[in-house]
Write a protein that holds these residues in place. Structure first.
Motif, PDB file in Angstrom:
ATOM      1  N   ILE A  53      47.875  41.087  53.355  1.00  0.00           N
ATOM      2  CA  ILE A  53      46.780  40.212  53.758  1.00  0.00           C
ATOM      3  C   ILE A  53      46.224  40.809  55.033  1.00  0.00           C
ATOM      4  CG2 ILE A  53      46.085  37.874  54.385  1.00  0.00           C
ATOM      5  CD1 ILE A  53      48.687  36.918  53.093  1.00  0.00           C
ATOM      6  N   SER A  54      44.919  41.068  55.062  1.00  0.00           N
ATOM      7  CA  SER A  54      44.344  41.535  56.323  1.00  0.00           C
ATOM      8  C   SER A  54      42.968  40.919  56.479  1.00  0.00           C
ATOM      9  CB  SER A  54      44.305  43.067  56.352  1.00  0.00           C
ATOM     10  OG  SER A  54      43.077  43.544  55.935  1.00  0.00           O
ATOM     11  N   GLY A  55      42.804  40.174  57.572  1.00  0.00           N
ATOM     12  CA  GLY A  55      41.550  39.451  57.773  1.00  0.00           C
ATOM     13  C   GLY A  55      41.292  38.556  56.585  1.00  0.00           C
ATOM     14  N   PRO A  56      40.106  38.612  56.005  1.00  0.00           N
ATOM     15  CA  PRO A  56      39.797  37.733  54.881  1.00  0.00           C
ATOM     16  C   PRO A  56      40.214  38.324  53.539  1.00  0.00           C
ATOM     17  CG  PRO A  56      37.843  38.892  55.607  1.00  0.00           C
ATOM     18  CD  PRO A  56      38.951  39.374  56.476  1.00  0.00           C
ATOM     19  N   LEU A  57      40.944  39.438  53.549  1.00  0.00           N
ATOM     20  CA  LEU A  57      41.221  40.145  52.290  1.00  0.00           C
ATOM     21  C   LEU A  57      42.672  40.017  51.841  1.00  0.00           C
ATOM     22  CD1 LEU A  57      39.306  43.491  52.908  1.00  0.00           C
ATOM     23  CD2 LEU A  57      38.457  41.347  51.977  1.00  0.00           C
ATOM     24  N   LEU A  58      42.867  39.937  50.533  1.00  0.00           N
ATOM     25  CA  LEU A  58      44.195  39.915  49.918  1.00  0.00           C
ATOM     26  C   LEU A  58      44.308  41.123  49.012  1.00  0.00           C
ATOM     27  CD1 LEU A  58      44.777  36.386  48.341  1.00  0.00           C
ATOM     28  CD2 LEU A  58      45.500  37.203  50.569  1.00  0.00           C
ATOM     29  N   LEU A  59      45.467  41.749  49.006  1.00  0.00           N
ATOM     30  CA  LEU A  59      45.704  42.803  48.027  1.00  0.00           C
ATOM     31  C   LEU A  59      46.761  42.293  47.061  1.00  0.00           C
ATOM     32  CD1 LEU A  59      44.938  45.754  47.321  1.00  0.00           C
ATOM     33  CD2 LEU A  59      47.046  46.408  48.451  1.00  0.00           C
ATOM     34  N   VAL A  60      46.440  42.233  45.785  1.00  0.00           N
ATOM     35  CA  VAL A  60      47.373  41.749  44.785  1.00  0.00           C
ATOM     36  C   VAL A  60      47.757  42.915  43.885  1.00  0.00           C
ATOM     37  CG1 VAL A  60      47.763  39.983  43.022  1.00  0.00           C
ATOM     38  CG2 VAL A  60      46.104  39.591  44.830  1.00  0.00           C
ATOM     39  N   GLU A  61      49.056  43.029  43.593  1.00  0.00           N
ATOM     40  CA  GLU A  61      49.504  44.162  42.781  1.00  0.00           C
ATOM     41  C   GLU A  61      50.029  43.715  41.436  1.00  0.00           C
ATOM     42  OE1 GLU A  61      52.041  46.896  44.776  1.00  0.00           O
ATOM     43  OE2 GLU A  61      50.364  47.640  45.958  1.00  0.00           O
ATOM     44  N   GLY A  62      50.107  44.654  40.519  1.00  0.00           N
ATOM     45  CA  GLY A  62      50.689  44.390  39.216  1.00  0.00           C
ATOM     46  C   GLY A  62      49.805  43.555  38.308  1.00  0.00           C
ATOM     47  N   VAL A  63      48.505  43.551  38.587  1.00  0.00           N
ATOM     48  CA  VAL A  63      47.627  42.723  37.768  1.00  0.00           C
ATOM     49  C   VAL A  63      47.135  43.520  36.559  1.00  0.00           C
ATOM     50  CG1 VAL A  63      46.893  41.325  39.705  1.00  0.00           C
ATOM     51  CG2 VAL A  63      45.575  43.366  39.088  1.00  0.00           C
ATOM     52  N   GLU A  64      46.720  42.809  35.551  1.00  0.00           N
ATOM     53  CA  GLU A  64      46.214  43.460  34.347  1.00  0.00           C
ATOM     54  C   GLU A  64      44.854  42.892  33.991  1.00  0.00           C
ATOM     55  OE1 GLU A  64      48.569  43.508  30.718  1.00  0.00           O
ATOM     56  OE2 GLU A  64      50.288  43.987  32.004  1.00  0.00           O
ATOM     57  N   ASP A  65      44.002  43.751  33.464  1.00  0.00           N
ATOM     58  CA  ASP A  65      42.750  43.284  32.899  1.00  0.00           C
ATOM     59  C   ASP A  65      41.863  42.539  33.897  1.00  0.00           C
ATOM     60  OD1 ASP A  65      41.357  43.650  30.675  1.00  0.00           O
ATOM     61  OD2 ASP A  65      41.892  41.741  29.734  1.00  0.00           O
ATOM     62  N   VAL A  66      41.906  42.993  35.138  1.00  0.00           N
ATOM     63  CA  VAL A  66      41.060  42.359  36.151  1.00  0.00           C
ATOM     64  C   VAL A  66      39.730  43.098  36.199  1.00  0.00           C
ATOM     65  CG1 VAL A  66      40.788  42.068  38.638  1.00  0.00           C
ATOM     66  CG2 VAL A  66      42.931  41.446  37.536  1.00  0.00           C
ATOM     67  N   LYS A  67      38.630  42.346  36.384  1.00  0.00           N
ATOM     68  CA  LYS A  67      37.302  42.961  36.403  1.00  0.00           C
ATOM     69  C   LYS A  67      36.721  42.906  37.811  1.00  0.00           C
ATOM     70  CE  LYS A  67      37.509  43.041  31.894  1.00  0.00           C
ATOM     71  NZ  LYS A  67      38.080  44.239  31.284  1.00  0.00           N
ATOM     72  N   TYR A  68      35.853  43.861  38.072  1.00  0.00           N
ATOM     73  CA  TYR A  68      35.158  43.890  39.359  1.00  0.00           C
ATOM     74  C   TYR A  68      34.282  42.642  39.500  1.00  0.00           C
ATOM     75  CZ  TYR A  68      31.696  45.377  42.810  1.00  0.00           C
ATOM     76  OH  TYR A  68      30.848  45.441  43.890  1.00  0.00           O
TER      77      TYR A  68
END
Lengths: 471, 583
Positions: free
Chosen positions: A20-35
């Motif tokens: 988590i940094s500022g307003p951003l989250l990094l999520v890992e191990g996801v599938e089939d996510v779209k921009y």
């Protein structure tokens, strides 16, 4: 947030927030996510927040969280991808209502029953389908109607500075704006980004008091609301406006205040993503981003409605070359600049007419729209005022005595012009004919040979009327 | 070719794996939506693709289809009067398919496949032909005869060629190549946009491009085949100047690129051009115009491509032997699009975050302008004039895009917001602007307009320069303390500025001045000056002379129509002569 989410049970939840940094989250191990997909974030305490995918690489998704990341943790927070963009429920019942910056009602009224849902990012209007803005809008303010004419479908920002009465001016325009000789459905969509409670109250009260509220939709993101929510606010506002204008045939006036706060939120995200910064730390794509907001104004061939956009921005240190006013000016069709100098002279509205400009005025004025002499009177007033200001500058250095007789006349004209033409009451609604006549009246102090920019036929027709009054 | 797989999506940039075999700048179609993109970086089997459409809803795992061909435009009858987006998709057709808003994944051909054109051969069976030879003509619009040329790489003997109605895909001729192959020639050609079209040789531009704009034609002229740039802050009138040039310059073909600018400006062009009449032929200006519109809210990568699309189309018409004028408004948006893509590729930035190759790209673009001897027969010369607007932040000319542009262009029209505030339009500063084509214009003007025109322009410029000097002094001591001669000079300089240089683009008469009118106007002002100088030397004061009615008549000269101007000027001269002889 019922207004934004559908039945979200069927989507996979991930409990894999990594950074988590500022307003951003990094999520890992996801599938089939779209921009650009919409995301729900479920906090350990059960609270739901919303975010959007900014970048996706292999199984990693970078998410910006609209309500801020306070209280989000890495082990327990769950993330759910909703397989669609941010959509807004729309209905004409939105008129007269107050919403937050993401479109949730905050006036205690019921939820909006959607007639339609639309992605808030919209799609670019095909330039081929645009209709040219050429219908004059009378704001009742001489400095705008006479010299920086606003037309339907135009985007005309107000460049202001802290402490200047841009809010009063915006409210006055919203109150008085009308099209000559027509009774048509007119609506105001108002978007506030990061303004204070007091400023928001001013607008709500002013709209209530004058009865304008019932034809107004307000979206308020206040100074203490999450900054990141502001990224969505102008898009929510314009999606509503597009719906009212192009599906429901309203003539919509959109007021966005304060774009400076919006740009700062954009900078915050850019910095959190560690992007290469452009000027003053703003991202290199600020121009493109602002364009996707401003260019949503306009008219469309074959549609009755229109979107006229007045964004307001406060120039840091009154500096017009600051990236925000600078890039705005490159996209919008002119600008109205407020001057601290005029404000100090107690002139309201303190519109500095020399650097102000409406690019579309030539199409919206003249015979059949305002009056045949409008363009010439405009040019003459402008030239005379410019020369008067020059004379005043010269007089500061040399003393008034050093001016030629003619320059002295211009000197005097500039003062009278500021006081009587630019200056007017906050509730004074001048018709365009009053404005034009006032222009002639002021110009009649010059000998006819000085009025080079006015065609002979108009001089013959109009000038005698006003010269007689003097003698 | 192999189908790749997306691994990363960040805005307009998509990275795909499994792309070995793809070439740089090849077109790839991204995801099942078949979004148009171009490969701009290759690393191992990873390809970075800039996508010309919005990428929302695209994610890793989706396929990428390489096409194996670079980004190309279709060239042939049907270009004129079209309005395209940055990758040559016809916006009118898109509107008829998708409605008022541009949706994604629409693939429509640039040229109408169904329309039949009347083809008239100019060669006959048995003729030997080479690449670039004109083999026939199509009357594309009333103003434009579209020459059908042999595409590059084809030569041999004409086996068949026949007059008739053809679509752009139907063969109009058959060639037997030296290798004995039969090759069919169709009217449509394809050409990769990033590769300049070939010509026999470049020659120096010698002809003036007449624009009808007084400050440009008289003081800072541009030639057919020349390059010019118009930098200026917002509100200084860049777009109006570009529009004026597109309307009135005496080019055969005009290509107008709206690159990352306002949608309403393009609409303005679309509505206005069909109504405006070409001053020479009397036909609508749209009959010679091709529009490229990639407005600021349309995808940024397509904006990057739009200038190349435009210049390739322009080169194609140049190859027919036409004089083509290309306006790009604004090249700053193009550079910014480059910067944005470069940032997403995580390249090391140069100045102001722009990529290090900015200057090289700008130079290559302007170098595609020029006057050339075209390939093939008949012998013909074509010219491509490029005029780029630049929008530097805050009007600051030290901006890298301005600097990169000034290094290559020959004409610099410096727009100033100070002049614009005074509503002096066109707001071209006469002291800082320059044109390196002055020498060419001297010869040309002397031959084509009047032998003393060039000297008059020099004299007028001297007066304006002297005015600038005197203004410094006036600031210190006031006008009253100048000599009568100097005061007179200031008045004449004002007259040159207000009555000659100032030109109202929105006035029906003033919007265009022929060279003859420009000459007569300038000549009259300077004749008046000469006579007034005599009067001053005889002791008259400037204050008295200011009362002459001639000043006002001179101020109104610009509103005289082309057919009356000679008469008007003659009567003003008589009036001046009288005034002199009386006193």
């Amino acid at each position: 947030m019922p207004s934004l989410s559908l039945n979200s049970k069927k989507f996979i939840e991930y409990q894999a927030v990594n950074d988590i940094s500022g307003p951003l989250l990094l999520v890992e191990g996801v599938e089939d996510v779209k921009y650009a997909e919409l995301v729900e974030i479920i906090l350990p305490n059960g609270e739901t927040r919303h975010g959007q995918v900014l970048q996706v690489e292999q199984d990693k998704a970078l998410i910006q969280v609209f309500e801020g990341t306070t209280g989000i943790d890495t082990p327990k927070t769950k993330v759910r991808f909703l397989a669609r963009g941010i959509e807004l429920p729309l209905s004409v019942d939105m008129l007269g209502r107050v919403f937050d910056g993401l479109g949730r009602p905050i006036d205690g009224g019921p939820e909006i029953i959607a007639e339609e849902r639309r992605d808030i990012n919209g799609a670019p209007i095909n330039p081929y389908s645009r209709d040219y803005p050429n219908e004059f809008i009378q704001t009742g303010i001489s400095a705008i109607d006479g010299l920086n004419t606003l037309v339907r479908g135009q985007k005309l920002p107000i460049f202001s500075g802290s402490g200047l009465p841009h809010n009063k001016l915006a409210a006055q325009i919203a109150r008085q704006a009308k099209v000559l000789g027509e009774q048509e459905e007119f609506a105001v969509v108002f978007g506030a980004m990061g303004i204070t409670f007091e400023e928001a109250e001013f607008f709500i009260n002013d709209f209530k008091k004058t009865g304008a509220l019932e034809r107004t939709v307000l979206f308020l993101n206040l100074a203490d609301d999450p900054a990141i929510e502001r990224i969505a606010t102008p898009r929510v506002v314009l999606t509503t406006a597009e719906y009212l204008a192009f599906a429901k045939h309203y003539h919509v006036l959109v007021i966005l205040t304060d774009m400076t706060n919006y740009c700062e939120a954009l900078r915050e995200i850019s910095a959190a993503r560690k992007e290469v910064p452009g000027r003053r730390g703003y991202p290199g794509y600020l121009y493109t981003d602002l364009a996707t907001i401003y260019e949503r104004a306009g008219r469309i061939k074959g549609k009755k409605g229109s979107i006229t956009l007045i964004p307001i921005l406060t120039m840091p240190e009154d500096d017009k070359t600051h990236p925000i006013p600078d890039l705005t000016g490159y996209i919008t069709e002119g600008q109205i600049i407020l001057s601290r100098g005029l404000h100090r002279k107690k002139i309201y509205p303190p519109i500095d007419v020399l650097p102000s400009l409406s690019r579309l005025k030539d199409k919206g004025i003249g015979e059949g729209k305002t009056r045949e002499d409008h363009s010439d009177v405009f040019n003459q007033l402008f030239a005379a005022y410019a020369r008067g200001k020059e004379a005043q500058e010269l007089a500061v250095i040399l003393g008034e005595a050093a001016l030629s007789e003619m320059d002295k006349l211009y000197y005097k004209f500039a003062d009278i012009f500021e006081e009587r033409y630019v200056g007017q009451g906050e509730y004074e609604d001048r018709s365009i004919f009053q404005t034009l006549d006032l222009g002639w009246e002021l110009l009649s102090m010059f000998p006819r040979s000085e009025l080079k920019r006015i065609r002979d036929e108009y001089l013959d027709k109009y000038l005698p009327r006003f010269q007689k009054e003097e003698s | 070719m192999e189908v790749g797989r997306i691994v990363k999506v960040a805005g307009p940039l998509v990275v795909a794996e499994g792309m070995s075999g793809a070439k740089m700048y090849d077109v790839a179609l991204v995801s099942e939506k078949k979004l148009l993109g171009e490969i701009i970086e290759l690393k191992g089997d990873l390809a970075s693709i800039q996508v010309y459409e919005e990428t929302a809803g695209v994610g890793p795992g989706e396929p990428v289809f390489p096409t194996g061909a670079p980004l190309s435009v279709e060239l042939g009858p049907g270009l004129i009067r079209s309005i395209y987006d940055g990758v040559e998709r016809p916006l009118d057709v898109i509107a008829s398919i998708a409605g008022e808003f541009i949706t994604r994944g629409i693939h429509v051909p640039a040229l109408d496949r169904k329309k039949k054109w009347h083809f008239k051969p100019t060669k006959k069976k048995g003729d030997r032909i080479e690449s670039g030879d004109v083999i026939g003509e199509v009357q594309e619009t009333e103003l434009v005869i579209h020459k059908i040329m042999v595409p590059p790489g084809i030569r041999g003997e004409l086996l068949e060629i026949k007059e008739g109605e053809y679509t752009v895909e139907e063969p109009v001729a058959v060639v037997k190549t030296p290798e004995g192959e039969r090759k069919e020639i169709i009217m449509m050609q394809k050409w990769p946009v990033r590769k300049p079209r070939p010509y026999r040789e470049k020659v120096l531009p010698v002809e003036l491009m007449v624009t009808g704009q007084r400050v440009i034609d008289t003081f800072f002229p541009v030639t057919k085949g020349g390059t010019a740039c118009v930098p200026g802050p917002f509100g200084s009138g860049k777009t109006v100047i570009q529009h004026q040039l597109a309307k009135w310059s005496d080019a055969d073909i005009v290509v107008y690129i709206g690159c990352g600018e306002r949608g309403n400006e393009m609409t303005d062009v679309l509505i206005e051009f069909p109504e405006l009449k070409d001053p020479r032929s009397g036909l609508p200006l749209m009959e010679r115009t091709v529009l490229i519109a990639n407005t600021s809210n349309m995808p940024v990568a397509a904006r990057e491509a739009s200038v190349y699309t435009g210049i390739t189309i322009a080169e194609y018409f140049r190859d027919m032997g036409y004089s083509v004028a290309l306006m790009a408004d604004s090249t700053s948006r193009w550079a910014e699009a480059m910067r944005e893509i470069s940032g997403r590729l995580e390249e090391m930035p140069g100045e102001e975050g722009y990529p290090a190759y900015l200057a090289a790209r700008v130079a290559t673009f302007y170098e595609r302008a020029g006057r050339v001897k075209c390939l093939g027969s008949p012998e013909r010369e074509g010219a491509l004039t490029v005029i780029g607007a630049v929008s530097p932040p805050g009007g600051d000319l030290s901006d890298p895009v301005v600097q990169a542009t000034l290094r290559v262009v020959k004409v610099f029209w410096s727009l100033e917001d100070k002049l614009a505030y005074r509503r002096h339009f066109p707001a071209i500063n006469w002291l800082t602007s320059y044109s390196l084509y002055r020498d060419i214009s001297k010869e040309w003007l002397e031959k084509n307009v009047a032998p003393d025109f060039f000297d008059l322009t020099n004299e007028a410029m001297r007066i304006l320069e002297k005015e600038a000097e005197l203004e410094e002094i006036v600031r210190l001591v006031g006008v009253e303390n100048l000599s009568q001669e100097d005061q007179l000079l200031l008045e004449i300089a004002r007259s040159i500025r207000e009555d000659f240089l100032h030109q109202n683009a929105f006035h029906e008469v003033d919007t265009y001045s022929s060279l003859k009118k420009q000459y007569l106007m300038l000549q009259t002002i300077l004749f008046f000056y000469k006579k007034l100088k005599e009067l001053v030397s005889r002791g008259q004061t400037v204050a008295e002379l200011k009362k002459l009615p001639t000043w006002e008549r001179i101020a109104r000269m610009k509103y005289s129509t082309e057919d009356k101007i000679e008469e008007v000027v003659k009567s003003i001269r008589e009036e001046i002569e009288n005034a002199v002889s009386v006193s």
